[in-house]
Design an enzyme around this catalytic site. Structure first.
Site, PDB file in Angstrom:
ATOM      1  N   LYS A 170      52.088 133.485  67.061  1.00  0.00           N
ATOM      2  CA  LYS A 170      52.620 132.120  67.041  1.00  0.00           C
ATOM      3  C   LYS A 170      52.364 131.512  65.665  1.00  0.00           C
ATOM      4  O   LYS A 170      51.237 131.177  65.308  1.00  0.00           O
ATOM      5  CB  LYS A 170      51.933 131.232  68.093  1.00  0.00           C
ATOM      6  CG  LYS A 170      52.622 129.876  68.192  1.00  0.00           C
ATOM      7  CD  LYS A 170      51.763 128.790  68.800  1.00  0.00           C
ATOM      8  CE  LYS A 170      51.035 127.954  67.791  1.00  0.00           C
ATOM      9  NZ  LYS A 170      51.889 127.223  66.830  1.00  0.00           N
ATOM     10  N   GLU A 243      38.841 132.061  61.459  1.00  0.00           N
ATOM     11  CA  GLU A 243      38.801 131.753  60.016  1.00  0.00           C
ATOM     12  C   GLU A 243      39.158 130.278  59.886  1.00  0.00           C
ATOM     13  O   GLU A 243      40.320 129.905  59.981  1.00  0.00           O
ATOM     14  CB  GLU A 243      39.815 132.626  59.259  1.00  0.00           C
ATOM     15  CG  GLU A 243      39.574 134.122  59.364  1.00  0.00           C
ATOM     16  CD  GLU A 243      38.384 134.600  58.533  1.00  0.00           C
ATOM     17  OE1 GLU A 243      37.696 133.766  57.909  1.00  0.00           O
ATOM     18  OE2 GLU A 243      38.131 135.815  58.529  1.00  0.00           O
ATOM     19  N   CYS A 277      42.194 127.707  51.985  1.00  0.00           N
ATOM     20  CA  CYS A 277      40.931 127.484  52.696  1.00  0.00           C
ATOM     21  C   CYS A 277      39.748 127.659  51.771  1.00  0.00           C
ATOM     22  O   CYS A 277      38.829 126.850  51.761  1.00  0.00           O
ATOM     23  CB  CYS A 277      40.833 128.435  53.876  1.00  0.00           C
ATOM     24  SG  CYS A 277      41.071 130.144  53.401  1.00  0.00           S
ATOM     25  N   GLU A 374      36.896 117.984  54.102  1.00  0.00           N
ATOM     26  CA  GLU A 374      37.881 118.966  53.645  1.00  0.00           C
ATOM     27  C   GLU A 374      39.190 118.215  53.407  1.00  0.00           C
ATOM     28  O   GLU A 374      39.855 117.796  54.352  1.00  0.00           O
ATOM     29  CB  GLU A 374      38.118 120.056  54.693  1.00  0.00           C
ATOM     30  CG  GLU A 374      39.086 121.099  54.163  1.00  0.00           C
ATOM     31  CD  GLU A 374      39.574 122.131  55.177  1.00  0.00           C
ATOM     32  OE1 GLU A 374      39.676 121.822  56.359  1.00  0.00           O
ATOM     33  OE2 GLU A 374      39.867 123.248  54.744  1.00  0.00           O
TER      34      GLU A 374
HETATM   35  P1  NAD Z   1      45.608 123.669  62.561  1.00  0.00           P
HETATM   36  O1  NAD Z   1      44.290 123.980  63.168  1.00  0.00           O
HETATM   37  O2  NAD Z   1      46.115 122.289  62.654  1.00  0.00           O
HETATM   38  O3  NAD Z   1      46.748 124.586  63.172  1.00  0.00           O
HETATM   39  C1  NAD Z   1      46.687 125.992  63.104  1.00  0.00           C
HETATM   40  C2  NAD Z   1      47.471 126.589  64.263  1.00  0.00           C
HETATM   41  O4  NAD Z   1      46.838 126.264  65.507  1.00  0.00           O
HETATM   42  C3  NAD Z   1      48.907 126.122  64.363  1.00  0.00           C
HETATM   43  O5  NAD Z   1      49.706 127.248  64.681  1.00  0.00           O
HETATM   44  C4  NAD Z   1      48.842 125.148  65.535  1.00  0.00           C
HETATM   45  O6  NAD Z   1      50.072 125.026  66.220  1.00  0.00           O
HETATM   46  C5  NAD Z   1      47.808 125.789  66.430  1.00  0.00           C
HETATM   47  N1  NAD Z   1      47.127 124.882  67.372  1.00  0.00           N
HETATM   48  C6  NAD Z   1      47.031 123.535  67.324  1.00  0.00           C
HETATM   49  N2  NAD Z   1      46.294 123.087  68.368  1.00  0.00           N
HETATM   50  C7  NAD Z   1      45.921 124.175  69.071  1.00  0.00           C
HETATM   51  C8  NAD Z   1      45.105 124.382  70.231  1.00  0.00           C
HETATM   52  N3  NAD Z   1      44.542 123.365  70.884  1.00  0.00           N
HETATM   53  N4  NAD Z   1      44.898 125.644  70.659  1.00  0.00           N
HETATM   54  C9  NAD Z   1      45.423 126.694  70.005  1.00  0.00           C
HETATM   55  N5  NAD Z   1      46.206 126.559  68.901  1.00  0.00           N
HETATM   56  C10 NAD Z   1      46.446 125.320  68.444  1.00  0.00           C
HETATM   57  O7  NAD Z   1      45.466 124.131  61.025  1.00  0.00           O
HETATM   58  P2  NAD Z   1      46.555 123.940  59.873  1.00  0.00           P
HETATM   59  O8  NAD Z   1      46.597 122.479  59.540  1.00  0.00           O
HETATM   60  O9  NAD Z   1      47.801 124.659  60.211  1.00  0.00           O
HETATM   61  O10 NAD Z   1      45.881 124.742  58.662  1.00  0.00           O
HETATM   62  C11 NAD Z   1      44.998 124.163  57.776  1.00  0.00           C
HETATM   63  C12 NAD Z   1      43.569 124.521  58.127  1.00  0.00           C
HETATM   64  O11 NAD Z   1      43.431 125.938  58.155  1.00  0.00           O
HETATM   65  C13 NAD Z   1      42.549 124.054  57.119  1.00  0.00           C
HETATM   66  O12 NAD Z   1      41.424 123.532  57.795  1.00  0.00           O
HETATM   67  C14 NAD Z   1      42.165 125.334  56.388  1.00  0.00           C
HETATM   68  O13 NAD Z   1      40.889 125.319  55.796  1.00  0.00           O
HETATM   69  C15 NAD Z   1      42.257 126.337  57.462  1.00  0.00           C
HETATM   70  N6  NAD Z   1      42.408 127.690  56.908  1.00  0.00           N
HETATM   71  C16 NAD Z   1      41.355 128.556  56.977  1.00  0.00           C
HETATM   72  C17 NAD Z   1      41.456 129.833  56.427  1.00  0.00           C
HETATM   73  C18 NAD Z   1      40.302 130.811  56.467  1.00  0.00           C
HETATM   74  O14 NAD Z   1      40.513 131.975  56.164  1.00  0.00           O
HETATM   75  N7  NAD Z   1      39.111 130.402  56.819  1.00  0.00           N
HETATM   76  C19 NAD Z   1      42.652 130.225  55.829  1.00  0.00           C
HETATM   77  C20 NAD Z   1      43.711 129.322  55.798  1.00  0.00           C
HETATM   78  C21 NAD Z   1      43.573 128.060  56.356  1.00  0.00           C
END
Ligand code: NAD
Length: 470
Positions: A170, A243, A277, A374
């Site tokens: 997804k 992650e 990230c 962040e």
């Molecule tokens: P997000 O958590 O808002 O969304 C990520 C995904 O989770 C999306 O596909 C979203 O639809 C889904 N989602 C939302 N609510 C959910 C739930 N309750 N249960 C399951 N899935 C759900 O993150 P984002 O805004 O898309 O990405 C940015 C974040 O990602 C930042 O915090 C960044 O640091 C982090 N990030 C971490 C890494 C790493 O390797 N540690 C890499 C890239 C991004």
């Protein structure tokens, strides 16, 4: 005409059972196209297809799976230009960076293809032989973010397939189209049902993390969502790789060569408009270098060309979405109110895109939101320190622990400081560098589990001990 996209379930293109949603081009703030939304019944269909396909796929030989992964890499290469354009249009990054993302996707696919899954001999004595084998888990659910959508999809999907699992992916609802195209290409190589894609918003991710037939969730995204997934995953004791968010600190030691490090600091702080990230997010600079390094970074920020990532010469695109745009602007305004000096870099284009100039913030300290939270955007706060212990203490004061870095000419001293940072990767004279052969992951609230290398691959397996009494 706007392009039409379908989900793929059991090798078939299918329309969404829910109401479609708009995907926005962040450079213009206009709709790129409509994306189908999966119903929960369609999620079940996708999981069932993956479960059925697993019966055969788990027994395909390693050699055959390796060949298929290389064929997938060939297909990504053949369609590199198309994939890069989709990434730029929905994610916003400059086309050159999107091309690098596609290149990374190919490299990671090939590296993962070539990994061997070992059988460890634990005991081999006259009476007994004990072997440790690794078996695939079953259906893996992959939930993706919007910042590096294609590369992170590859990071999730390839090790899962290589080790014999089947997948339901997804993508983020902000950037689904590149992943749909990727899954179409993978489906030209692997049997039906081995990889399925469902698109939708957070509710679909929630249903995946609670789904009783999904054996593992690999998730890259924010910490609060990671916590929700972990709570939801308890029902069938899903394995998790999380992650999550970061707020990486970098420390510049006295005696560092400012001319040599400035460009590296800028590149790794503003990589992907800061939406990485493990980008450098808080820079602690020794008193003796504070002015000279700040001035250099401000100058580099002013040299950027901000604009639509599809336009030639653009080095800096928009941030990906309106929420992110509002959050970053709010944090910049808050820093100003707290007395910080805000130095905007190059001019931003007129129009309705979500553009924020690369911004350096000086005269700022811990306790201000732009340092503590962040912000995930194109801003770098620079904080002055006079004693190294103070810098280490502040770097570690964050609840996150993804990456960290130390910049200096004395490598021995730099290593001593780096080893005291509480983070998954500590770089010296670098930051944000991820490699297919170096395991990568976070500690504290940045998550657990690693990706990449053999260690990352083995997270998609469960050990089975074979205990033979001769
Ligand atoms: P997000 O958590 O808002 O969304 C990520 C995904 O989770 C999306 O596909 C979203 O639809 C889904 N989602 C939302 N609510 C959910 C739930 N309750 N249960 C399951 N899935 C759900 O993150 P984002 O805004 O898309 O990405 C940015 C974040 O990602 C930042 O915090 C960044 O640091 C982090 N990030 C971490 C890494 C790493 O390797 N540690 C890499 C890239 C991004």
């Amino acid at each position: 005409m706007k392009k039409e996209y379908s989900m793929i379930i059991n090798g078939q293109k299918v329309a969404g059972g829910g109401s479609p949603f708009s995907v926005i081009n962040p450079a213009t703030a206009t709709e790129l196209s409509q994306c189908p939304a999966a119903s929960l019944a369609q999620l079940d269909e996708a999981v069932n297809a993956a479960e059925e396909a697993f019966k055969q796929w788990q027994h395909v030989s390693h050699q055959d799976r390796q060949k298929m992964l290389h064929s997938i890499a060939d297909k990504i290469e053949e369609h590199a230009a198309e994939l890069a354009e989709i990434v730029t249009q929905e994610q916003g990054k400059p086309l050159g960076l999107a091309q690098m993302e596609v290149g990374g996707a190919v490299a990671w696919t090939r590296y993962t293809a070539d990994l061997e899954i070992p059988v460890d001999v634990i005991e081999d004595s006259p009476n007994k032989r004990i072997e440790l084998h690794r078996k695939p888990l079953g259906v893996v659910g992959s939930i993706l973010p919007w910042n590096w959508p294609l590369m992170i999809a590859v990071w999730h999907i390839m090790p899962a397939l290589r080790s014999g699992n089947t997948v339901v992916v997804k993508p983020s609802s902000m950037t689904p189209f590149n992943t749909i195209r990727l899954v179409e290409l993978i489906n030209e190589v692997v049997p039906a049902g081995v990889i399925n894609i469902v698109t939708g918003e957070g509710g679909l991710g929630r249903a995946m993390s609670g789904h009783e037939k999904i054996r593992k969730i690999v998730f890259t995204g924010s910490t609060p969502t990671g916590q929700n997934i972990m709570r939801n995953a308890a029902g069938n004791l899903k394995r998790l790789t999380l992650e999550l968010g970061g707020n990486d600190a970098g420390i510049v030691l006295p005696g560092a060569d400012v001319d040599a490090i400035a460009s590296g600091i800028f590149q790794t702080a503003f990589l992907n408009m800061g939406q990485t990230c493990a980008a450098l997010k808080r820079l602690y600079v020794h008193d003796s270098l504070y002015e000279s390094l700040s001035d250099k970074l401000i100058a580099i920020a002013q040299q950027q060309q901000v604009g639509n990532g599809m336009d030639e010469g653009v080095s800096f695109g928009p941030v990906q979405n309106k929420d992110q745009y509002d959050l970053v602007n709010e944090l910049i305004a808050d820093a100003k109110r707290q007395g910080a000096a805000v130095h905007s870099g190059a001019a931003i284009p007129e129009g309705s895109g979500y553009f924020i100039s690369p911004t350096i913030v000086t005269n700022v300290s811990d306790g201000v939101r732009i340092v503590d939270e962040e912000q995930f955007g194109p801003v770098l706060p620079i904080i002055r320190y006079s004693h190294i212990d103070e810098a280490i203490q502040k770097a570690n004061a964050s609840e996150n622990g993804l990456g960290g870095s130390v910049w200096g000419s004395d490598l021995e001293q730099a290593q001593l400081v780096a080893s005291q940072l509480e983070c998954g990767t500590a770089w010296i004279n670098g930051h944000a560098e991820v490699l297919p052969h170096a395991p990568f992951g976070g500690c504290k609230m940045s998550g657990f589990g690693v990706e990449f290398g053999l260690e990352g691959l083995l997270e998609y397996t469960v050990p089975q001990l074979l205990n033979i009494n001769r």
